[in-house]
Design a protein around this motif. Structure first.
Motif, PDB file in Angstrom:
ATOM      1  N   CYS A 194      -1.776   9.483  -0.259  1.00 13.20           N
ATOM      2  CA  CYS A 194      -0.618   8.664  -0.814  1.00 13.20           C
ATOM      3  C   CYS A 194       0.859   8.755  -0.238  1.00 13.20           C
ATOM      4  O   CYS A 194       1.177   9.774   0.038  1.00 13.20           O
ATOM      5  CB  CYS A 194      -0.605   8.512  -2.284  1.00 13.20           C
ATOM      6  SG  CYS A 194       0.434   9.627  -2.785  1.00 13.20           S
ATOM      7  N   PRO A 195       1.551   7.653  -0.160  1.00 13.44           N
ATOM      8  CA  PRO A 195       3.068   7.780   0.136  1.00 13.44           C
ATOM      9  C   PRO A 195       3.902   8.523  -1.110  1.00 13.44           C
ATOM     10  O   PRO A 195       3.636   7.967  -1.932  1.00 13.44           O
ATOM     11  CB  PRO A 195       3.658   6.487   0.618  1.00 13.44           C
ATOM     12  CG  PRO A 195       2.662   5.526  -0.196  1.00 13.44           C
ATOM     13  CD  PRO A 195       1.222   6.342  -0.307  1.00 13.44           C
ATOM     14  N   TRP A 196       4.599   9.604  -0.822  1.00 14.45           N
ATOM     15  CA  TRP A 196       5.202  10.266  -2.057  1.00 14.45           C
ATOM     16  C   TRP A 196       6.369   9.486  -2.349  1.00 14.45           C
ATOM     17  O   TRP A 196       7.083   9.060  -1.640  1.00 14.45           O
ATOM     18  CB  TRP A 196       5.364  11.743  -1.577  1.00 14.45           C
ATOM     19  CG  TRP A 196       4.281  12.579  -1.656  1.00 14.45           C
ATOM     20  CD1 TRP A 196       3.638  12.742  -0.298  1.00 14.45           C
ATOM     21  CD2 TRP A 196       3.461  13.202  -2.576  1.00 14.45           C
ATOM     22  NE1 TRP A 196       2.482  13.701  -0.566  1.00 14.45           N
ATOM     23  CE2 TRP A 196       2.514  13.809  -1.986  1.00 14.45           C
ATOM     24  CE3 TRP A 196       4.015  13.213  -4.019  1.00 14.45           C
ATOM     25  CZ2 TRP A 196       1.440  14.621  -2.719  1.00 14.45           C
ATOM     26  CZ3 TRP A 196       2.789  14.039  -4.551  1.00 14.45           C
ATOM     27  CH2 TRP A 196       1.608  14.737  -4.218  1.00 14.45           C
ATOM     28  N   ALA A 197       6.755   9.429  -3.607  1.00 13.69           N
ATOM     29  CA  ALA A 197       7.815   8.640  -4.181  1.00 13.69           C
ATOM     30  C   ALA A 197       7.888   9.442  -5.796  1.00 13.69           C
ATOM     31  O   ALA A 197       7.061   9.213  -6.415  1.00 13.69           O
ATOM     32  CB  ALA A 197       7.680   7.197  -4.177  1.00 13.69           C
ATOM     33  N   LEU A 246       9.210   4.508  -7.151  1.00 16.23           N
ATOM     34  CA  LEU A 246       7.902   3.813  -6.933  1.00 16.23           C
ATOM     35  C   LEU A 246       7.966   2.625  -6.842  1.00 16.23           C
ATOM     36  O   LEU A 246       8.423   1.929  -7.786  1.00 16.23           O
ATOM     37  CB  LEU A 246       7.106   4.535  -7.911  1.00 16.23           C
ATOM     38  CG  LEU A 246       5.423   4.150  -7.654  1.00 16.23           C
ATOM     39  CD1 LEU A 246       4.969   4.541  -6.493  1.00 16.23           C
ATOM     40  CD2 LEU A 246       4.744   4.588  -8.943  1.00 16.23           C
ATOM     41  N   ASP A 247       7.361   1.623  -5.931  1.00 17.48           N
ATOM     42  CA  ASP A 247       7.425   0.483  -5.665  1.00 17.48           C
ATOM     43  C   ASP A 247       5.642   0.059  -5.790  1.00 17.48           C
ATOM     44  O   ASP A 247       5.004   0.756  -5.743  1.00 17.48           O
ATOM     45  CB  ASP A 247       7.978  -0.126  -4.645  1.00 17.48           C
ATOM     46  CG  ASP A 247       7.393   0.312  -3.169  1.00 17.48           C
ATOM     47  OD1 ASP A 247       6.471   0.695  -3.142  1.00 17.48           O
ATOM     48  OD2 ASP A 247       8.248   0.310  -2.175  1.00 17.48           O
ATOM     49  N   GLU A 303       4.078  -1.423  -3.583  1.00 19.73           N
ATOM     50  CA  GLU A 303       3.366  -1.245  -2.432  1.00 19.73           C
ATOM     51  C   GLU A 303       2.726   0.306  -2.447  1.00 19.73           C
ATOM     52  O   GLU A 303       1.677   0.461  -1.946  1.00 19.73           O
ATOM     53  CB  GLU A 303       4.244  -1.353  -1.237  1.00 19.73           C
ATOM     54  CG  GLU A 303       3.332  -1.215   0.363  1.00 19.73           C
ATOM     55  CD  GLU A 303       4.462  -1.579   1.367  1.00 19.73           C
ATOM     56  OE1 GLU A 303       4.034  -1.262   2.548  1.00 19.73           O
ATOM     57  OE2 GLU A 303       5.499  -1.810   0.907  1.00 19.73           O
ATOM     58  N   LYS A 304       3.343   1.196  -2.740  1.00 16.66           N
ATOM     59  CA  LYS A 304       3.149   2.646  -2.909  1.00 16.66           C
ATOM     60  C   LYS A 304       2.134   2.817  -4.042  1.00 16.66           C
ATOM     61  O   LYS A 304       1.036   3.575  -3.853  1.00 16.66           O
ATOM     62  CB  LYS A 304       4.195   3.572  -2.922  1.00 16.66           C
ATOM     63  CG  LYS A 304       5.447   3.656  -1.872  1.00 16.66           C
ATOM     64  CD  LYS A 304       6.414   4.507  -2.181  1.00 16.66           C
ATOM     65  CE  LYS A 304       7.220   4.810  -0.879  1.00 16.66           C
ATOM     66  NZ  LYS A 304       8.044   3.522  -0.689  1.00 16.66           N
ATOM     67  N   ALA A 321      -1.130   1.295  -2.820  1.00 16.39           N
ATOM     68  CA  ALA A 321      -1.750   2.424  -1.555  1.00 16.39           C
ATOM     69  C   ALA A 321      -2.347   3.700  -1.990  1.00 16.39           C
ATOM     70  O   ALA A 321      -3.671   3.824  -1.863  1.00 16.39           O
ATOM     71  CB  ALA A 321      -0.566   2.676  -0.517  1.00 16.39           C
ATOM     72  N   ALA A 322      -1.732   4.217  -3.141  1.00 16.28           N
ATOM     73  CA  ALA A 322      -2.602   5.383  -3.814  1.00 16.28           C
ATOM     74  C   ALA A 322      -3.770   4.869  -4.433  1.00 16.28           C
ATOM     75  O   ALA A 322      -4.807   5.470  -4.395  1.00 16.28           O
ATOM     76  CB  ALA A 322      -1.511   5.986  -4.720  1.00 16.28           C
ATOM     77  N   HIS A 341       1.691   8.680  -9.068  1.00 19.18           N
ATOM     78  CA  HIS A 341       0.985   7.695  -8.913  1.00 19.18           C
ATOM     79  C   HIS A 341      -0.414   8.534  -8.204  1.00 19.18           C
ATOM     80  O   HIS A 341      -1.483   8.177  -8.574  1.00 19.18           O
ATOM     81  CB  HIS A 341       1.567   6.724  -7.885  1.00 19.18           C
ATOM     82  CG  HIS A 341       2.260   7.345  -6.717  1.00 19.18           C
ATOM     83  ND1 HIS A 341       3.016   8.303  -6.821  1.00 19.18           N
ATOM     84  CD2 HIS A 341       2.129   6.767  -5.550  1.00 19.18           C
ATOM     85  CE1 HIS A 341       3.754   8.468  -5.577  1.00 19.18           C
ATOM     86  NE2 HIS A 341       3.223   7.755  -4.799  1.00 19.18           N
ATOM     87  N   TYR A 342      -0.285   9.541  -7.290  1.00 21.70           N
ATOM     88  CA  TYR A 342      -1.336  10.167  -6.831  1.00 21.70           C
ATOM     89  C   TYR A 342      -2.136  10.992  -7.896  1.00 21.70           C
ATOM     90  O   TYR A 342      -3.481  10.766  -8.008  1.00 21.70           O
ATOM     91  CB  TYR A 342      -0.891  11.187  -5.785  1.00 21.70           C
ATOM     92  CG  TYR A 342      -1.770  12.087  -5.110  1.00 21.70           C
ATOM     93  CD1 TYR A 342      -2.678  11.510  -4.034  1.00 21.70           C
ATOM     94  CD2 TYR A 342      -2.119  13.488  -5.467  1.00 21.70           C
ATOM     95  CE1 TYR A 342      -3.797  12.145  -3.524  1.00 21.70           C
ATOM     96  CE2 TYR A 342      -3.197  14.179  -4.753  1.00 21.70           C
ATOM     97  CZ  TYR A 342      -3.930  13.513  -3.857  1.00 21.70           C
ATOM     98  OH  TYR A 342      -4.826  14.464  -2.981  1.00 21.70           O
TER      99      TYR A 342
END
Length: 264
Positions: free
Chosen positions: A95-98, A103-104, A106-107, A110-111, A155-156
């Protein structure tokens, strides 16, 4: 041979590098025909070529995405071509970290899409084929992040906690069909694609914080998966195996420092 997979057909997603490549290799060495599905198909092709040169059976395929229709088509095509599907390993993830504040949608999507929703769609597609055989193994690479937290990865962690819940629920539903559902929870594994966490300096720091004193290797996860895929694990379902060098054992990182700090 213990953990033999002769005559089995296995699909491994995210099988081109790192943990996935180790799983593919160990399964092929155990006698399975392994379908290597990877988003970067060149990585799958390179691995399949290397295994074929050793007389092992691996076939590369592009991983088409995370949607229900495309993953169902992937599984159905494999089962039709080879006449069966014995083992499904959903290893692709990330996942893209945020931070939570940053966190939006889209991220978050994706996760959830690659880690959690794809687990549902792949398993759903595999179940009819495995039911006809009255035998099957559905395996998922989860993470210790399902039970512990890391900044920037809520989120991950939520997605992987969902994976663990899926494993229990699916295992119960499928228990009378001959299909088992299990997973492996890796801790810190030295593998490509870790970005800043994969630098030598960071790996040294991470290793010092792990009770066994070092990061794990992809094979550490692959051997756990090999066991779960084998007949030796026939009485296990709805479980995850934690392979983390003991990193989830200490109450805090200070406990490791207090015990072994002077030895690092």
């Amino acid at each position: 041979m213990a953990f033999a997979l002769a005559g089995k057909v296995a699909l491994v997603t995210g099988g081109g590098r790192g943990i996935g490549a180790a799983i593919v290799t160990r399964f092929a060495e155990a006698g399975a025909k392994v379908i290597v599905a990877n988003r970067t198909v060149e990585h799958a092709e390179d691995l399949a070529d290397a295994l074929s040169a050793r007389g092992l059976d691996a076939e590369p395929l592009p991983l088409p995405g995370t949607g229900r229709a495309e993953l169902t088509q992937l599984v159905d095509a494999i089962a039709e071509k080879h006449g069966r599907l014995d083992i499904l390993v959903h290893n692709a993830g990330g996942c893209p970290w945020a931070s939570l504040e940053e966190l939006d949608e889209e991220k978050l999507d994706a996760a959830l899409d690659i880690n959690l929703k794809a687990t549902f769609w792949l398993a759903q597609a595999a179940i009819p084929h495995m039911k006809r055989q009255e035998h099957g193994r559905i395996l998922v690479t989860s993470s210790v992040s399902a039970r512990v937290a890391m900044g920037g990865g809520a989120h991950y962690s939520a997605a992987k906690a969902g994976v663990n819940a899926f494993i229990r629920g699916a295992a119960l539903e499928l228990a009378r069909t001959g299909i088992t559902v299990n997973g492996v929870e890796p801790g810190f594994i030295a593998k490509p694609g870790r970005g800043k966490m994969g630098t030598p300096e960071m790996m040294t720091k991470l290793g010092a914080a792990i009770p066994l004193g070092h990061m794990g290797e992809p094979d550490d996860i692959a051997y756990a998966m090999l066991f779960l895929a084998s007949d030796e694990a026939k009485y296990m379902t709805g479980q995850t195996i934690v392979v983390d060098g003991g990193s989830t054992l200490p109450e805090t990182g200070f406990a490791v420092e207090a015990l072994w700090g002077e030895q690092q």
